[in-house]
Scaffold this motif. Structure first.
Motif, PDB file in Angstrom:
ATOM      1  N   GLY A 439       0.811  -1.199   0.000  1.00 34.46           N
ATOM      2  CA  GLY A 439       0.000   0.000   0.000  1.00 34.46           C
ATOM      3  C   GLY A 439       0.846   1.251   0.000  1.00 34.46           C
ATOM      4  N   ALA A 440       0.593   2.141   0.961  1.00 35.58           N
ATOM      5  CA  ALA A 440       1.242   3.438   1.001  1.00 35.58           C
ATOM      6  C   ALA A 440       1.606   3.793   2.437  1.00 35.58           C
ATOM      7  CB  ALA A 440       0.323   4.511   0.421  1.00 35.58           C
ATOM      8  N   ARG A 441       2.677   4.535   2.603  1.00 29.85           N
ATOM      9  CA  ARG A 441       3.033   5.083   3.910  1.00 29.85           C
ATOM     10  C   ARG A 441       2.839   6.600   3.819  1.00 29.85           C
ATOM     11  NH1 ARG A 441       6.121   2.916   7.884  1.00 29.85           N
ATOM     12  NH2 ARG A 441       7.100   1.417   6.465  1.00 29.85           N
ATOM     13  N   VAL A 442       1.991   7.134   4.711  1.00 32.78           N
ATOM     14  CA  VAL A 442       1.587   8.538   4.650  1.00 32.78           C
ATOM     15  C   VAL A 442       2.279   9.314   5.771  1.00 32.78           C
ATOM     16  CG1 VAL A 442      -0.357  10.138   4.653  1.00 32.78           C
ATOM     17  CG2 VAL A 442      -0.644   7.828   3.733  1.00 32.78           C
ATOM     18  N   PHE A 443       2.838  10.462   5.421  1.00 34.33           N
ATOM     19  CA  PHE A 443       3.471  11.364   6.382  1.00 34.33           C
ATOM     20  C   PHE A 443       2.699  12.677   6.389  1.00 34.33           C
ATOM     21  CE2 PHE A 443       6.654   8.435   4.888  1.00 34.33           C
ATOM     22  CZ  PHE A 443       7.426   8.133   5.999  1.00 34.33           C
ATOM     23  N   TRP A 444       2.546  13.278   7.576  1.00 31.90           N
ATOM     24  CA  TRP A 444       1.826  14.537   7.645  1.00 31.90           C
ATOM     25  C   TRP A 444       2.304  15.374   8.827  1.00 31.90           C
ATOM     26  CZ3 TRP A 444      -0.299   9.904   9.265  1.00 31.90           C
ATOM     27  CH2 TRP A 444      -0.790   9.846  10.572  1.00 31.90           C
ATOM     28  N   ALA A 478     -12.995   2.485  -3.213  1.00 35.41           N
ATOM     29  CA  ALA A 478     -11.584   2.744  -2.930  1.00 35.41           C
ATOM     30  C   ALA A 478     -11.014   1.561  -2.164  1.00 35.41           C
ATOM     31  CB  ALA A 478     -11.443   4.028  -2.120  1.00 35.41           C
ATOM     32  N   THR A 479     -10.062   0.854  -2.769  1.00 34.29           N
ATOM     33  CA  THR A 479      -9.523  -0.350  -2.145  1.00 34.29           C
ATOM     34  C   THR A 479      -8.458  -0.051  -1.110  1.00 34.29           C
ATOM     35  OG1 THR A 479      -7.932  -0.527  -3.969  1.00 34.29           O
ATOM     36  CG2 THR A 479      -9.996  -1.768  -4.161  1.00 34.29           C
ATOM     37  N   LEU A 480      -7.821   1.112  -1.163  1.00 35.44           N
ATOM     38  CA  LEU A 480      -6.759   1.456  -0.225  1.00 35.44           C
ATOM     39  C   LEU A 480      -7.363   1.722   1.155  1.00 35.44           C
ATOM     40  CD1 LEU A 480      -3.666   2.074  -0.061  1.00 35.44           C
ATOM     41  CD2 LEU A 480      -4.282   4.476  -0.395  1.00 35.44           C
ATOM     42  N   VAL A 481      -6.872   1.014   2.171  1.00 33.60           N
ATOM     43  CA  VAL A 481      -7.406   1.133   3.527  1.00 33.60           C
ATOM     44  C   VAL A 481      -6.380   1.845   4.401  1.00 33.60           C
ATOM     45  CG1 VAL A 481      -8.245  -0.112   5.551  1.00 33.60           C
ATOM     46  CG2 VAL A 481      -8.752  -0.972   3.255  1.00 33.60           C
ATOM     47  N   CYS A 482      -6.720   3.019   4.897  1.00 34.51           N
ATOM     48  CA  CYS A 482      -5.846   3.804   5.771  1.00 34.51           C
ATOM     49  C   CYS A 482      -6.448   3.810   7.170  1.00 34.51           C
ATOM     50  CB  CYS A 482      -5.715   5.232   5.263  1.00 34.51           C
ATOM     51  SG  CYS A 482      -4.926   5.368   3.638  1.00 34.51           S
ATOM     52  N   PRO A 483      -5.844   3.108   8.126  1.00 35.47           N
ATOM     53  CA  PRO A 483      -6.432   3.026   9.466  1.00 35.47           C
ATOM     54  C   PRO A 483      -6.342   4.343  10.199  1.00 35.47           C
ATOM     55  CG  PRO A 483      -4.274   1.981   9.433  1.00 35.47           C
ATOM     56  CD  PRO A 483      -4.608   2.315   8.013  1.00 35.47           C
ATOM     57  N   VAL A 496       0.775   3.498   7.823  1.00 36.37           N
ATOM     58  CA  VAL A 496       0.709   2.631   6.650  1.00 36.37           C
ATOM     59  C   VAL A 496      -0.739   2.381   6.247  1.00 36.37           C
ATOM     60  CG1 VAL A 496       1.202   0.322   5.762  1.00 36.37           C
ATOM     61  CG2 VAL A 496       2.916   1.535   7.122  1.00 36.37           C
ATOM     62  N   CYS A 497      -1.034   2.606   4.975  1.00 35.43           N
ATOM     63  CA  CYS A 497      -2.300   2.223   4.357  1.00 35.43           C
ATOM     64  C   CYS A 497      -2.075   0.929   3.574  1.00 35.43           C
ATOM     65  CB  CYS A 497      -2.795   3.304   3.400  1.00 35.43           C
ATOM     66  SG  CYS A 497      -2.935   4.955   4.118  1.00 35.43           S
ATOM     67  N   ALA A 498      -3.041   0.042   3.567  1.00 38.22           N
ATOM     68  CA  ALA A 498      -2.866  -1.276   2.969  1.00 38.22           C
ATOM     69  C   ALA A 498      -3.831  -1.503   1.814  1.00 38.22           C
ATOM     70  CB  ALA A 498      -3.068  -2.367   4.032  1.00 38.22           C
ATOM     71  N   ASN A 499      -3.466  -2.475   0.976  1.00 42.31           N
ATOM     72  CA  ASN A 499      -4.364  -3.027  -0.046  1.00 42.31           C
ATOM     73  C   ASN A 499      -4.522  -2.126  -1.262  1.00 42.31           C
ATOM     74  OD1 ASN A 499      -5.762  -5.438  -0.579  1.00 42.31           O
ATOM     75  ND2 ASN A 499      -7.733  -4.430  -0.279  1.00 42.31           N
ATOM     76  N   ALA A 500      -3.445  -1.465  -1.671  1.00 47.50           N
ATOM     77  CA  ALA A 500      -3.504  -0.638  -2.877  1.00 47.50           C
ATOM     78  C   ALA A 500      -3.400  -1.501  -4.130  1.00 47.50           C
ATOM     79  CB  ALA A 500      -2.369   0.378  -2.868  1.00 47.50           C
ATOM     80  N   THR A 526      -2.437  13.163  -4.117  1.00 49.79           N
ATOM     81  CA  THR A 526      -2.585  12.150  -5.164  1.00 49.79           C
ATOM     82  C   THR A 526      -1.489  11.103  -5.049  1.00 49.79           C
ATOM     83  OG1 THR A 526      -3.489  13.850  -6.635  1.00 49.79           O
ATOM     84  CG2 THR A 526      -2.834  11.762  -7.642  1.00 49.79           C
ATOM     85  N   PHE A 527      -1.897   9.824  -5.058  1.00 49.71           N
ATOM     86  CA  PHE A 527      -0.934   8.734  -4.914  1.00 49.71           C
ATOM     87  C   PHE A 527      -1.291   7.600  -5.861  1.00 49.71           C
ATOM     88  CE2 PHE A 527      -0.222   4.492  -3.054  1.00 49.71           C
ATOM     89  CZ  PHE A 527       1.171   4.480  -3.038  1.00 49.71           C
ATOM     90  N   SER A 528      -0.243   7.016  -6.450  1.00 53.84           N
ATOM     91  CA  SER A 528      -0.416   5.819  -7.258  1.00 53.84           C
ATOM     92  C   SER A 528       0.813   4.949  -7.104  1.00 53.84           C
ATOM     93  CB  SER A 528      -0.622   6.174  -8.735  1.00 53.84           C
ATOM     94  OG  SER A 528      -0.756   4.986  -9.512  1.00 53.84           O
TER      95      SER A 528
END
Length: 542
Positions: A439-444, A478-483, A496-500, A526-528
C-alpha cells in the motif's frame, strides 16, 4: 470518557458516542470511504454456558506486519456455533471495553464468531499451548450443522484472513511476580510463554477443580487503526461474558468454584463493581523491524530474550528485577526500541483517573511524548478532561508517583470555553509500502492555529479512487485502507495504508479529531503505486 462503537465497526463518518453525547464528525466524501475503526483484536476464551452465561477462560491478541495497524480481540467460548448465533440474534453477545493512556474508553460488541471444531473433535482446546490456539484459528468449516470454521473468517476491506501462518498471537495470565504498580486501576496480566497452558482459568466452575474448560468457538472483532500500548480492559454484557466464579446453579453433586479466578479471566462487572485487567498489547505498524535485543538496566535479562528480530510495534515482555518498577512501554518503533521504558526504584505516574490528589479532578488521561499508562518520572504531559477543555500541562515529577501541576502552565479543566475541532493537517509525502498487503506510507504535519482546544486524540483518513487517465471521475470502491491513527502527534515513521492496487490512482485526505469532534480534511494528496504523482497541485478540500 467512553466512546461506544456500534456492532462490529464504525464506518468513517458515523457518530461514535462519548459520555452519552454524539461527537460531531464530518461524513466521508465518497460512499466507499474505508471503514476506519474496528473493535480492537483480543482473544478472550470463555467457559461452559450456564443460565445463559459464558465464563472467560483465556485472553489473547492477534496482529501481523502484513496487515499493519490491525489488532484483533477475539473471545473464545464453550458454546458452539449455533449457540453463539442464537446469542447474537437475541442481543446477548457481550462486549469488551478498552481504555488507554488518554483515558477515553472504546467499547466493542462481539457479533462475529467462528467454530474451532471439526467433525472429529468435540472439544478441541483443553489446557492447550499457543500452537494449539493458532491451529484453532485455522479450523476448517466443520459440518453442515456447525458452520463457519475460523479459517473462513476474513478481515474487512480485502485485508485478508483473520489469522494466517506467521501472524503474532499473545495470550495473558495473572502477573504474579513483582507486577507494576496499578494505582487501584486493575490487576496486571502478563503475556504467557508459548509452551504454557494459554487458558487463564484452568478450572471449570461446575466440574472437578483440576479440569480445564473446553473451547468450542471464538468471538472476534478487528480494530483497524490501533497502536501498541498498555490498556485497561474489562468485559460487560454478562449474559455471555462474565467471570466463571460468578456462575450459579451448578448441579448439587458437582463442585462449584467460589474463589476469584486469574486475571484477565476475572475481569468484568458484577453488582456495579467493575474488575479491570491491565494488559500490554502489541500492534504491528509496518515500520522497520528491530534486530537487536534492547538494553534496559535493571530488567531481568531473560525477559528480553524474545525481543530480537521482532516486527515494528512489538511490545517487549520486559520485567524488572526485585525492588525496581517499570515505567513507559518497551516497543519496537521503526527499527529502534522506545527510549522511555526504564526499570527504576522511582515509581511511575499512573494514568490519572479523574479523582486526583494534586491536579484538578476530572483529568482522566494524558497525551504527549513519553506519556504512557505508566509515565516515567520527569515527563510533562497534556491533560485529557472528562468535562471541560483540558488546558495547560501536568508533570510526573522527578520523584515520580503523583502527578503535579506544571509550574509554568498548570493544567485546568476549563468549562468556560467552547471546545473546537482541530484545523486541517497537511500531508507532506506518500511513499510506496511493499510489504504484506502492499500500500502506502503517509506522512503529515499538524497545523497550529494558536487556538485553545482539547488535545488531538486521533487522525482519520478519507480515500477515493480515480478512473485511470481521468482525474475528475471518482470510482466508488476505494480499495486502499488507511487506518485511523490514535495519537497526539503525527507518527515520525508515518502511517501505513494497505491493499492498494497497482497503477490505481488515489486521493488521500486526513483530518484531526479531538473531544469536540473531527476537523476539516486536508487537501487531497494524489498517490499511485509505481506511478509518479502528477505535477499538478492537490485537489482542494470540499
Amino acid at each position: 470518557g467512553r466512546i461506544a462503537f456500534p456492532a462490529r465497526f464504525t464506518q468513517q463518518g458515523e457518530l461514535p458516542i462519548r459520555s452519552g453525547r454524539p461527537i460531531a464528525m464530518p461524513l466521508a466524501r465518497a460512499s466507499s470511504a474505508m471503514r476506519a475503526i474496528y473493535a480492537v483484536c483480543a482473544i478472550v476464551a470463555l467457559a461452559p454456558r450456564m443460565a445463559e452465561a459464558s465464563a472467560v477462560v483465556a485472553v489473547c491478541t492477534i496482529t501481523s506486519p502484513n496487515v499493519p495497524g490491525v489488532v484483533t480481540w477475539m473471545v473464545g467460548t464453550f458454546e458452539d456455533f449455533v449457540s453463539k448465533a442464537n446469542d447474537v440474534a437475541e442481543g446477548r453477545e457481550g462486549s469488551i471495553n478498552v481504555k488507554g493512556s488518554s483515558g477515553v474508553s472504546n467499547s466493542y460488541s462481539y457479533q462475529s464468531f467462528c467454530d474451532t471444531q471439526d467433525a472429529s473433535r468435540q472439544y478441541p482446546l483443553v489446557g492447550s499451548d499457543l500452537d494449539a490456539y493458532k491451529e484453532s484459528f485455522k479450523s476448517p468449516d466443520p459440518s453442515s450443522i456447525r458452520q463457519d470454521g475460523c479459517s473462513s473468517q476474513q478481515l474487512p476491506d480485502g485485508l485478508g484472513p483473520m489469522y494466517a501462518d506467521g501472524y503474532h498471537v499473545e495470550c495473558y495470565d495473572t502477573w504474579t511476580s513483582n507486577p507494576p504498580a496499578s494505582g487501584g486501576q486493575g490487576a496486571w496480566a502478563l503475556r504467557l510463554d508459548p509452551s504454557a497452558n494459554q487458558h487463564c482459568d484452568i478450572s471449570e466452575p461446575c466440574a472437578p477443580q483440576d479440569q480445564s474448560p473446553p473451547l468450542k468457538s471464538w468471538l472476534w472483532n478487528p480494530s483497524i487503526g490501533f497502536k501498541s500500548g498498555t490498556f485497561q480492559v474489562w468485559t460487560s454484557g454478562y449474559n455471555n461474558l462474565r467471570p466463571s466464579y460468578l456462575y450459579a446453579d451448578c448441579p448439587a453433586n458437582i463442585y462449584q468454584k467460589e474463589t476469584p479466578i486469574q486475571m484477565p479471566c476475572g475481569m468484568g462487572s458484577e453488582n456495579g463493581t467493575e474488575q479491570y485487567a491491565l494488559l500490554r498489547v502489541s500492534v504491528a505498524d509496518g515500520g522497520a523491524p528491530c534486530a537487536s535485543k534492547p538494553v534496559v538496566p535493571g530488567a531481568i535479562s531473560s525477559t528480553l530474550d524474545d525481543c530480537i528480530d521482532v516486527f515494528s510495534g512489538y511490545m517487549c515482555n520486559a520485567q524488572c528485577e526485585a525492588g525496581a518498577q517499570p515505567s513507559g512501554d518497551l516497543v519496537c518503533e521503526n527499527g529502534e526500541w522506545s527510549s522511555d521504558f526504564v526499570c527504576s526504584t522511582t515509581p511511575p505516574c499512573i494514568r490519572p483517573d479523574g479523582d486526583n490528589l494534586f491536579i484538578p479532578d476530572g483529568i482522566i488521561g494524558v497525551v504527549g511524548t513519553n506519556c504512557r499508562y505508566l509515565t516515567p518520572a520527569s515527563t510533562t504531559c497534556v491533560p485529557i478532561c472528562d468535562v471541560g477543555v483540558g488546558l495547560g500541562l501536568i508533570d510526573c515529577p522527578a520523584s515520580g508517583g503523583d502527578w503535579v501541576p506544571n509550574t509554568l502552565d498548570p493544567a485546568v479543566c476549563d468549562t468556560s470555553i467552547t471546545d473546537t475541532v482541530p484545523p486541517a493537517p497537511v500531508i507532506t509525502s506518500v511513499e510506496d509500502y511493499n510489504e504484506g498487503t502492499r500500500g502506502a506510507r503517509v506522512f503529515w504535519d499538524a497545523t497550529d492555529d494558536s487556538q485553545l482546544r482539547s488535545a488531538t486524540l486521533s487522525w482519520q483518513f478519507a480515500v477515493t479512487r480515480l478512473v485511470p487517465g481521468d482525474p475528475d471521475t471518482i470510482i466508488d470502491s476505494a480499495t486502499l485502507v488507511c487506518p485511523t491513527y490514535f495519537g497526539f502527534e503525527p507518527p515520525p515513521a508515518g502511517s501505513v495504508c494497505a491493499n492498494a492496487e497497482d497503477s490505481a490512482v488515489y486521493y488521500i485526505a486526513l483530518q484531526a479529531c479531538n473531544q469536540a469532534g473531527c476537523g476539516p480534511f486536508s487537501a487531497d494528496f494524489t498517490f499511485s503505486r509505481n506511478i509518479s504523482p502528477p505535477p499538478s497541485p492537490p485537489k482542494p478540500p470540499p
